[in-house]
Design an enzyme around this catalytic site. Sequence first.
Site, PDB file in Angstrom:
ATOM      1  N   SER A 128       0.960  -1.127  -0.007  1.00 11.97           N
ATOM      2  CA  SER A 128      -0.191  -0.066   0.077  1.00 11.97           C
ATOM      3  C   SER A 128       0.771   1.153  -0.069  1.00 11.97           C
ATOM      4  CB  SER A 128      -0.950  -0.118   1.259  1.00 11.97           C
ATOM      5  OG  SER A 128      -1.515   1.275   1.486  1.00 11.97           O
ATOM      6  N   TYR A 152      -2.126   0.191  10.726  1.00 17.08           N
ATOM      7  CA  TYR A 152      -2.415  -0.411   9.559  1.00 17.08           C
ATOM      8  C   TYR A 152      -1.195  -0.140   8.706  1.00 17.08           C
ATOM      9  CZ  TYR A 152      -3.850  -0.526   4.704  1.00 17.08           C
ATOM     10  OH  TYR A 152      -3.900  -1.315   3.535  1.00 17.08           O
TER      11      TYR A 152
END
Length: 322
Positions: A128, A152
């Site tokens: 990501s 995250y």
Amino acid sequence: MSFWKNKNVFVTGCTGLLGSYLVKELIEQGANVTGLVRDHVPQSNLYQGEHIKKMNIVRGSLEDLAVIERALGEYEIDTVFHLAAQAIVGVANRNPISTFEANILGTWNILEACRKHPLIKRVIVASSDKAYGDQENLPYDENMPLQGKHPYDVSKSCADLISHTYFHTYGLPVCITRCGNLYGGGDLNFNRIIPQTIQLVLNGEAPEIRSDGTFVRDYFYIEDAVQAYLLLAEKMEENNLAGEAFNFSNEIQLTVLELVEKILKKMNSNLKPKVLNQGSNEIKHQYLSAEKARKLLNWTPAYTIDEGLEKTIEWYTEFFKK
């Protein structure tokens, strides 16, 4: 003939936004697709249409190495797309351990199963843009350090680094993708800005912006993402790309407020967004350079932000009529 004809492909996260689109495209191109599914999500885009009848479903979770090893062996898998993750930042902040288990342990389980499986030719791991953490220089390129700070982001930094480990130590043919914020019809995470805004506007309610509205992101249309993933997997061997990471982005940056106002305009709405200014643990400005993908893969996105948003609004308008 399609590169994917009769390839045996294993996809994790196939009920998610990217996974559902990727599975359908692989099936269209003649691949034999097997998906790992933890929860039955009947509203998932995966279950819309007939494609689900043309794939194998393995029930289980990323945390179960034995299930993954069995699936790779029984279905004679040669290609793996590891897309599954706990992907919601707010959930990660509330539940860091389960996020680390899914995103870090889950990734090393996939990679370890692939290492032991002799037929594997290519593995694509979805990292990501959040794996970069907060960087001073923009746009982010693939040579920048991975330095996530919050649950995250850290989980993605770790999964990314572990993928590199399996290439450098064991020679596993793995590539890593780092994308901007994916959007498109079929995203059922309604705490994400695009589906949430469209849903609220369709209900005649003012859209809400959690941050102060000035955060800058790049938004990447789902059908462009699918083609990017397929192209990378197809070119891994011939271009000797194993061990490489690639940013994929349409390189158009918008503030959250600009994005919401664009959606309002496209939906012919006079509603005014409510700026809540509550965003916590979020990076203020984040967008990617896709120069490496353009040069090494000869890749270009097909959709502008306007075209992508129009297709997305159309999908949700139909979805909420049902």
